[in-house]
Design an enzyme around this catalytic site. Sequence first.
Site, short mmCIF file in Angstrom:
data_model
loop_
_atom_site.label_atom_id
_atom_site.label_comp_id
_atom_site.label_asym_id
_atom_site.label_seq_id
_atom_site.Cartn_x
_atom_site.Cartn_y
_atom_site.Cartn_z
N CYS A 22 -2.62 9.80 -6.36
CA CYS A 22 -3.50 9.55 -5.36
C CYS A 22 -4.73 10.82 -5.38
O CYS A 22 -4.24 11.92 -5.44
CB CYS A 22 -3.07 9.50 -3.96
SG CYS A 22 -4.54 9.49 -2.67
N LYS B 105 0.92 -1.13 -0.14
CA LYS B 105 -0.06 0.15 0.07
C LYS B 105 0.80 1.13 -0.09
O LYS B 105 2.07 1.28 0.54
CB LYS B 105 -0.90 -0.03 1.07
CG LYS B 105 -1.66 1.35 1.57
CD LYS B 105 -2.70 1.60 0.55
CE LYS B 105 -3.23 3.23 0.65
NZ LYS B 105 -4.20 3.44 -0.41
O1 LIG Z 1 -7.45 7.00 -1.30
C1 LIG Z 1 -6.38 6.28 -1.57
O2 LIG Z 1 -5.67 5.77 -0.39
C2 LIG Z 1 -5.90 5.80 -2.78
N1 LIG Z 1 -6.89 5.62 -3.67
C3 LIG Z 1 -6.74 5.32 -4.92
O3 LIG Z 1 -7.64 5.12 -5.96
N2 LIG Z 1 -5.45 5.57 -5.56
C4 LIG Z 1 -4.48 6.03 -4.77
O4 LIG Z 1 -3.30 5.95 -5.25
C5 LIG Z 1 -4.51 6.12 -3.33
CL1 LIG Z 1 -3.22 6.64 -2.27
#
Ligand SMILES: O=C(O)c1[nH]c(=O)[nH]c(=O)c1Cl
Length: 311
Positions: free
Chosen positions: A130, A44
Site C-alpha cells: 500500500c 478490500k
Molecule cells: O490507498 C489505499 O487504500 C490503497 N491504494 C492502492 O493503490 N493500493 C493499495 O494497496 C491500497 Cl491499501
Amino acid sequence: IELKSKIAQFEFENPLMNASGVWCENAEKLDEMKNSSSGSFVTKSATPQLREGNPSPRYVEVPLGSINSMGLPNLGFDFYLNYSLKFQEENPGKINFLSIAGMSMEDNLEMLHKLNDSDFKGLTELNLSCPNVPGKPQIGYDFEATEKILEKAFEFFKKPLGVKLPPYFDFAHFDEMAEILNQFPLAYVNCINSVGNGLYIDTENESVVIKPKDGFGGIGGAYVKPTALANVRAFYTRLNKNIKIIGCGGVESGKDVFEHLLCGAEMVQIGTHLARNGVQVFDKILTELSEIMNQKGYNSIDEFRGKLKSL
Ligand SMILES: O=C(O)c1[nH]c(=O)[nH]c(=O)c1Cl
C-alpha cells in the site's frame, strides 16, 4: 473452450477477478462482485479496526488510468471475515480471497492468527504494497521486512497465502525478491499494485487532482500495463512453479488478459477499468478472450500460458 485456472487446491472457472480495493469495500459492492461472471473476487485490504482513510478527493479517473491515495479506508477485518464465511456457507465449494494490510507487523500477525483459527476456507492475500499511508513505507520495498513478516507468518499460518507486491524496475530487485519469496510455501504472488506516488496535474486549475499527500498517489490503468506485464514475467521466470502468479495492471480487454496469460499469469485482476465501468466488464472481457483463443485455435489457456517468446 476451457478457461479454468488453478491456485493451491482451488479451481476457478475463469481467470478474471477484481483487484483488491476496487468494487469490494462494502457488502453492496461485494454482492455485485460475487454475482458477476468473474472467476473469483477479493475483499478490500483490511486493517484490524475500521478506517476512514484519507480526505477526498482521493480517487480520480484520468484519461489513461487512475490516481488514488485512499489511505486504506475499510470496514475492518471482522467485516470481511464474516462476509467471506457467509459467502462460503451460501456457496458450498466456492471460496474468495481475503486481503489484509496491517499498519504494523503485529496487526498483520493478529489478523493471520484470526484467519488461521477461523473457518475461512479461501485464500489470504498479504498486501505488502500500500503506497498511500503517510509515514508508512511499503513493506514490499524493504526486503528485510518482507522476509521477516513471511518468516513470522509461516511459523503458524497453515492456510493458502499469497502476497501483493509493488512494481519493481530493476533486475537486481527481481532477483533479490524472488530469492526471498522462493524460501516460502506461498500459494501465489500478485503483481502489481499501483505504481506508487505518481502526480497528475489539472493544467486549467494549475493544481493537483487528489487532496492527500499534495496530490501524490498510486497510478493504475493503461499507464501501468508494460510495468505490470514485466513484473508478472520476471517473477514467473524466477519463482518455483508451485508459486503461481496473479497478474494485475492495465487490463481493459481480452487482448490485455491474453498478454498477462502469455507472461505466465494464472489469474488476472481488473482494477481501474472495473472502477470505471462496473462488473459488466467481466462479461465483455471473457467474450473478447474467448474470441482471441478461437481465432488462434487454442482450446485451453494452458496451451499458451507462460509461453511468451523471446526474439
Ligand atoms: O490507498 C489505499 O487504500 C490503497 N491504494 C492502492 O493503490 N493500493 C493499495 O494497496 C491500497 Cl491499501
